[in-house]
Design a protein around this motif. Structure first.
Motif, PDB file in Angstrom:
ATOM      1  N   ALA A   1      -0.912 -24.039  -1.407  1.00 38.15           N
ATOM      2  CA  ALA A   1      -1.297 -25.447  -1.331  1.00 38.15           C
ATOM      3  C   ALA A   1      -2.748 -25.556  -0.868  1.00 38.15           C
ATOM      4  O   ALA A   1      -3.271 -24.672  -0.189  1.00 38.15           O
ATOM      5  N   ARG A   2      -3.381 -26.647  -1.227  1.00 38.04           N
ATOM      6  CA  ARG A   2      -4.753 -26.923  -0.800  1.00 38.04           C
ATOM      7  C   ARG A   2      -4.769 -27.072   0.719  1.00 38.04           C
ATOM      8  O   ARG A   2      -3.934 -27.790   1.280  1.00 38.04           O
ATOM      9  N   PRO A   3      -5.712 -26.421   1.387  1.00 37.57           N
ATOM     10  CA  PRO A   3      -5.808 -26.598   2.836  1.00 37.57           C
ATOM     11  C   PRO A   3      -6.049 -28.072   3.187  1.00 37.57           C
ATOM     12  O   PRO A   3      -6.946 -28.712   2.635  1.00 37.57           O
ATOM     13  N   ARG A   4      -5.242 -28.579   4.060  1.00 34.16           N
ATOM     14  CA  ARG A   4      -5.236 -30.003   4.405  1.00 34.16           C
ATOM     15  C   ARG A   4      -6.587 -30.507   4.885  1.00 34.16           C
ATOM     16  O   ARG A   4      -6.981 -31.631   4.600  1.00 34.16           O
ATOM     17  N   TRP A   5      -7.308 -29.704   5.633  1.00 30.42           N
ATOM     18  CA  TRP A   5      -8.545 -30.161   6.259  1.00 30.42           C
ATOM     19  C   TRP A   5      -9.787 -29.941   5.404  1.00 30.42           C
ATOM     20  O   TRP A   5     -10.897 -30.173   5.851  1.00 30.42           O
ATOM     21  N   ALA A   6      -9.617 -29.529   4.164  1.00 38.86           N
ATOM     22  CA  ALA A   6     -10.757 -29.359   3.256  1.00 38.86           C
ATOM     23  C   ALA A   6     -11.064 -30.711   2.607  1.00 38.86           C
ATOM     24  O   ALA A   6     -10.232 -31.270   1.905  1.00 38.86           O
ATOM     25  N   ASP A   7     -12.249 -31.250   2.894  1.00 36.52           N
ATOM     26  CA  ASP A   7     -12.654 -32.522   2.292  1.00 36.52           C
ATOM     27  C   ASP A   7     -13.057 -32.345   0.830  1.00 36.52           C
ATOM     28  O   ASP A   7     -12.914 -33.259   0.027  1.00 36.52           O
ATOM     29  N   ALA A   8     -13.590 -31.185   0.514  1.00 38.75           N
ATOM     30  CA  ALA A   8     -13.994 -30.874  -0.863  1.00 38.75           C
ATOM     31  C   ALA A   8     -13.681 -29.405  -1.113  1.00 38.75           C
ATOM     32  O   ALA A   8     -13.744 -28.590  -0.197  1.00 38.75           O
ATOM     33  N   VAL A   9     -13.337 -29.094  -2.354  1.00 38.38           N
ATOM     34  CA  VAL A   9     -13.002 -27.716  -2.717  1.00 38.38           C
ATOM     35  C   VAL A   9     -13.798 -27.324  -3.963  1.00 38.38           C
ATOM     36  O   VAL A   9     -13.861 -28.092  -4.925  1.00 38.38           O
ATOM     37  N   MET A  10     -14.390 -26.145  -3.916  1.00 36.56           N
ATOM     38  CA  MET A  10     -15.063 -25.557  -5.058  1.00 36.56           C
ATOM     39  C   MET A  10     -14.405 -24.210  -5.321  1.00 36.56           C
ATOM     40  O   MET A  10     -14.334 -23.375  -4.409  1.00 36.56           O
ATOM     41  N   VAL A  11     -13.930 -23.995  -6.546  1.00 33.86           N
ATOM     42  CA  VAL A  11     -13.327 -22.721  -6.922  1.00 33.86           C
ATOM     43  C   VAL A  11     -14.300 -22.033  -7.876  1.00 33.86           C
ATOM     44  O   VAL A  11     -14.553 -22.535  -8.975  1.00 33.86           O
TER      45      VAL A  11
END
Length: 188
Positions: free
Chosen positions: A146-156
């Motif tokens: 799952a996406r980490p809850r505290w990440a405001d933005a994600v770049m893969v």
């Protein structure tokens, strides 16, 4: 509003609330760039890990110029290690990053969980700070954490170079409502 991602989510359907995607707003509390580096054995062929280190150096340089904070979590071989606790970015050199080695399996879920804890700690310490998670990987893991809850933005950032790509990084970026970037385009 992030229009390209919104329109991609909308497709041919009429625009609905569920299609809306947001671009992170500039934060007065600063920015933390948390880098999650895949150091597994699948990153060794074709010098993907070396390329990932080059991309990492470039991103660290940008963070330094922006006066942001950075953190680094490396995962591979059944473990996830915080190599750099959140701190103000500083000029980096190849000598600092060269010793990072690769090998073993791809514990993506473990790495993501460790980065998530680091982001949660940062959120408690600096609530106004924006937290960006950068995953640098070839996606050669069957795990879909799952996406980490505290990440405001994600770049893969995708380092996959196989003749028949699995496309797992792209899927993960979509699942996490993040940006999908191809590594070769970041270096050029």
């Amino acid at each position: 509003m992030h229009w390209p991602r919104t329109l991609a989510a909308k497709g041919t359907q009429p625009l609905a609330r569920g299609h809306l995607r947001w671009r992170p707003a500039a934060s007065r509390g600063g920015v933390l760039h948390c880098f999650l580096l895949d150091c597994s054995a699948s990153m060794l062929p074709g010098e993907r890990l070396a390329l990932a280190k080059g991309v990492l150096l470039r991103l660290l340089e940008r963070a330094y110029q922006a006066r942001a904070e950075v953190a680094l979590v490396c995962f591979g071989g059944g473990s996830a290690e915080v190599r750099l606790q959140p701190a103000r970015a500083r000029p980096w050199s190849d000598a600092w990053i060269r010793p990072i080695a690769g090998g073993g399996g791809t514990p993506l879920a473990l790495g993501t969980e460790r980065a998530g804890r680091l982001l949660a700690q940062a959120a408690r310490r600096h609530p106004a700070q924006q937290r960006w998670l950068w995953l640098l990987s070839d996606g050669r893991s069957s795990e879909q954490p799952a996406r980490p809850r505290w990440a405001d933005a994600v770049m893969v950032v995708d380092f996959e170079r196989q003749a028949v790509p699995l496309g797992r990084c792209r899927r993960l970026a979509e699942d996490w409502e993040g940006e999908y970037l191809v590594a070769d385009r970041l270096i050029g």
